[in-house]
Write a protein that holds these residues in place. Structure first.
Motif, short mmCIF file in Angstrom:
data_model
loop_
_atom_site.label_atom_id
_atom_site.label_comp_id
_atom_site.label_asym_id
_atom_site.label_seq_id
_atom_site.Cartn_x
_atom_site.Cartn_y
_atom_site.Cartn_z
N LEU A 3 1.63 6.24 -7.32
CA LEU A 3 0.51 7.00 -7.88
C LEU A 3 0.81 8.50 -7.88
O LEU A 3 1.46 9.02 -6.97
CB LEU A 3 -0.76 6.74 -7.07
N VAL B 97 0.68 7.04 -13.00
CA VAL B 97 1.80 6.52 -12.21
C VAL B 97 3.10 7.22 -12.64
O VAL B 97 3.21 7.74 -13.75
CB VAL B 97 1.97 5.00 -12.38
N PRO C 204 -0.39 12.24 -7.42
CA PRO C 204 -1.49 12.97 -6.77
C PRO C 204 -2.35 13.71 -7.80
O PRO C 204 -1.85 14.13 -8.85
CB PRO C 204 -0.76 13.96 -5.85
N LYS D 245 -0.66 -2.94 -8.76
CA LYS D 245 -0.30 -3.73 -7.57
C LYS D 245 0.53 -4.95 -7.98
O LYS D 245 1.50 -5.30 -7.32
CB LYS D 245 -1.56 -4.19 -6.83
N LEU E 229 -5.51 -0.21 -11.15
CA LEU E 229 -4.88 -0.33 -9.83
C LEU E 229 -4.44 -1.76 -9.58
O LEU E 229 -3.39 -2.00 -8.95
CB LEU E 229 -5.85 0.12 -8.73
N GLU F 220 8.61 4.26 -11.12
CA GLU F 220 8.05 3.26 -10.21
C GLU F 220 7.64 1.97 -10.94
O GLU F 220 7.47 0.94 -10.31
CB GLU F 220 6.83 3.84 -9.47
N GLU G 249 0.83 -1.21 0.00
CA GLU G 249 0.00 0.00 0.00
C GLU G 249 0.86 1.25 0.00
O GLU G 249 0.54 2.24 -0.67
CB GLU G 249 -0.94 -0.01 1.21
N GLU G 250 1.95 1.21 0.77
CA GLU G 250 2.86 2.36 0.79
C GLU G 250 3.53 2.55 -0.57
O GLU G 250 3.69 3.67 -1.05
CB GLU G 250 3.92 2.16 1.87
N ARG G 251 3.91 1.45 -1.18
CA ARG G 251 4.53 1.54 -2.50
C ARG G 251 3.51 2.02 -3.54
O ARG G 251 3.86 2.73 -4.50
CB ARG G 251 5.09 0.19 -2.90
N LEU G 252 2.28 1.63 -3.35
CA LEU G 252 1.21 2.07 -4.26
C LEU G 252 1.04 3.59 -4.18
O LEU G 252 0.97 4.27 -5.21
CB LEU G 252 -0.09 1.37 -3.88
N GLN G 253 1.02 4.11 -2.97
CA GLN G 253 0.88 5.55 -2.80
C GLN G 253 2.09 6.31 -3.36
O GLN G 253 1.96 7.41 -3.89
CB GLN G 253 0.70 5.89 -1.31
N GLN G 254 3.25 5.69 -3.28
CA GLN G 254 4.47 6.30 -3.80
C GLN G 254 4.46 6.34 -5.33
O GLN G 254 4.97 7.28 -5.95
CB GLN G 254 5.68 5.50 -3.31
#
Length: 453
Positions: free
Chosen positions: A18, A35, A20, A447, A443, A39, A11-16
């Motif tokens: 994506l 993205v 904003p 993942k 998404l 990444e 989840e942290e890597r996902l937020q990194q």
């Protein structure tokens, strides 16, 4: 002892990964995501030194070879610097002079080891369609990012900086949608390329059509009806040499010109397509030269030296601005009671004349030359003065139509390139009609990609 860094959760890597919402270049369909390129780029740099294996043959993706859409098949001994190891389906993004839109996909044409120039930024991800990435990197929004962070002093010395490129956003749709986008782009591009090929054939045939018009003009076919209507005999034409119809063939000034002055000095580069090109001018203020070489409206200038295919270019001066002429040009002082200036100018630019130039020219180290004596010996067909005027009128009219058609063709060719850019812009906004909103969000794909990092 320093604490070990804790591995990021998915989840942290996902937020990194994506982007904003406030940093997203534009809106995309709801089942797409934005993205950061770095990444999802799985490429791990590996250097190859071909010179250490001089007898080995490599498949080299160099920047120059992209123009042929085919890599260099080359021995290690002929490669002068270290390269990058690449694999089939890697996408190559050129960092040198990013104003040029250079994106290439490694295709593997041989069984040899694949390597690429260090001027490529290499993108690799087996879960993202390589062709999708290739087209995405060619789109307007991404090219603007490529130009947003560059280093160097300008032109070919400018380079996109890989550390910034890895932060650029890319739109990521579901994998099946990526494939549909690629298929739709290629379908539309194929139709445009077919149209472009036909248009290019029309554009390229302008010189052939011009030559045909001039041939008809100087064989009497163009004015056959005119002669009948005006009671002029087909036997009224006669052959005269340039020497017979000109009182002199005068070489221009040998003095150097400058960037400023009172009067223009016409040079061989100013003779273009039978007319004077008034760009890239040189000047003089030399009173003696101005008095001796000043041109009169209607003067015909002959380019006596140049590369073999350009020697013999002829243009007519129409008095647009005061001018003299340089030593590589010859002014033909023709007798106006024998020949019309435009008729003479057209004939000296005909294929018959060019054949003669090729026969009589003398070749130097890098240039060919035709002297005044050889020009004077050239024979041209001369109808009566009224028929010459009619021939010039008809040629002017026919060539004006041809130029208009050529201009329309060139505009159509330019519009095809604009249409391709428009297609790419719409493709990466989800506007090609291929997206299926019911498909699972990208998404899930992201993942999966991040889970393998």
């Amino acid at each position: 002892m320093p604490k070990k860094k804790t591995a990021l959760t998915i989840e942290e890597r996902l937020q990194q990964a994506l982007v904003p919402a406030e940093e997203q270049p534009y809106e995309v369909p709801e089942n797409w995501v934005w993205v950061r390129l770095g990444e999802v780029n799985k490429y791990v740099s590996k250097s190859v030194n071909p010179i250490s294996e001089p007898d080995k043959i490599f498949e080299l993706y160099s920047v120059p070879s992209m123009a042929d859409d085919y890599p260099e098949i080359i021995a290690g001994s002929d490669i002068g610097s270290s390269k990058q190891s690449v694999c089939k389906e890697d996408v190559l993004l050129c960092k040198i002079n990013p104003r040029i839109n250079r994106v290439w996909k490694v295709s593997q044409f041989t069984d040899n080891e694949l390597i690429a120039s260090s001027e490529w930024i290499i993108i690799r991800n087996n879960h993202i369609n390589a062709n999708y990435l290739m087209y995405c990197f060619q789109s307007k929004y991404f090219r603007e990012f490529m130009l947003s962070n560059v280093s160097g002093v300008g032109g070919s010395l400018m380079r996109a900086q890989p550390k910034y490129v890895q932060t650029y956003p890319i739109p990521l749709p579901p994998l099946s949608e990526q494939q549909r986008i690629v298929e739709r782009i290629e379908e539309l591009f194929a139709k445009l390329d077919e149209t472009k090929e036909r248009l290019q054939e029309v554009a390229d045939s302008f010189a052939v059509r011009k030559a045909a018009i001039l041939h008809k003009a100087f064989t009497g076919e163009l004015t056959k009806q005119w002669r009948r209507e005006n009671g002029v005999s087909d036997e009224s034409w006669e052959e005269k040499t340039i020497g017979e119809i000109c009182s002199s063939l005068k070489y221009g000034t040998s003095k150097k010109s400058s960037d400023d002055g009172e009067v223009v000095v016409l040079r061989m580069g100013n003779l273009q397509n039978g007319e004077i090109d008034w760009s890239n001018l040189a000047y003089t203020s030399d009173e003696e030269d101005i008095k001796k070489y000043l041109l009169k409206s209607g003067d015909v200038l002959f380019n006596r030296t140049n590369s073999p295919e350009l020697v013999g270019k002829t243009s007519i001066y129409r008095g647009e601005m005061p001018a003299i002429y340089a030593g590589y040009l010859i002014k033909l002082d023709y007798e106006k009671n024998i020949v019309v200036g435009d008729y003479l100018n057209y004939y000296l630019n005909s294929s018959k004349a060019k054949e003669y130039y090729m026969q009589v020219k003398t070749d130097g180290v890098s240039q060919s030359n035709i002297n005044a004596k050889k020009i004077g010996e050239f024979e041209i067909p001369l109808p009566t003065l009224p028929e010459q005027h009619e021939i010039v009128r008809l040629i002017d009219d026919l060539l004006a139509r041809e130029r208009s058609a050529q201009q329309a063709t060139e505009q159509a060719l330019a519009s095809i390139d604009l249409m391709k850019k428009s297609i790419l812009a719409r493709a990466f906004r989800g506007e090609l009609g291929t997206n299926k909103a019911s498909e699972a969000s990208a998404l899930e794909l992201l993942k999966q990609v991040l889970a393998e990092n």
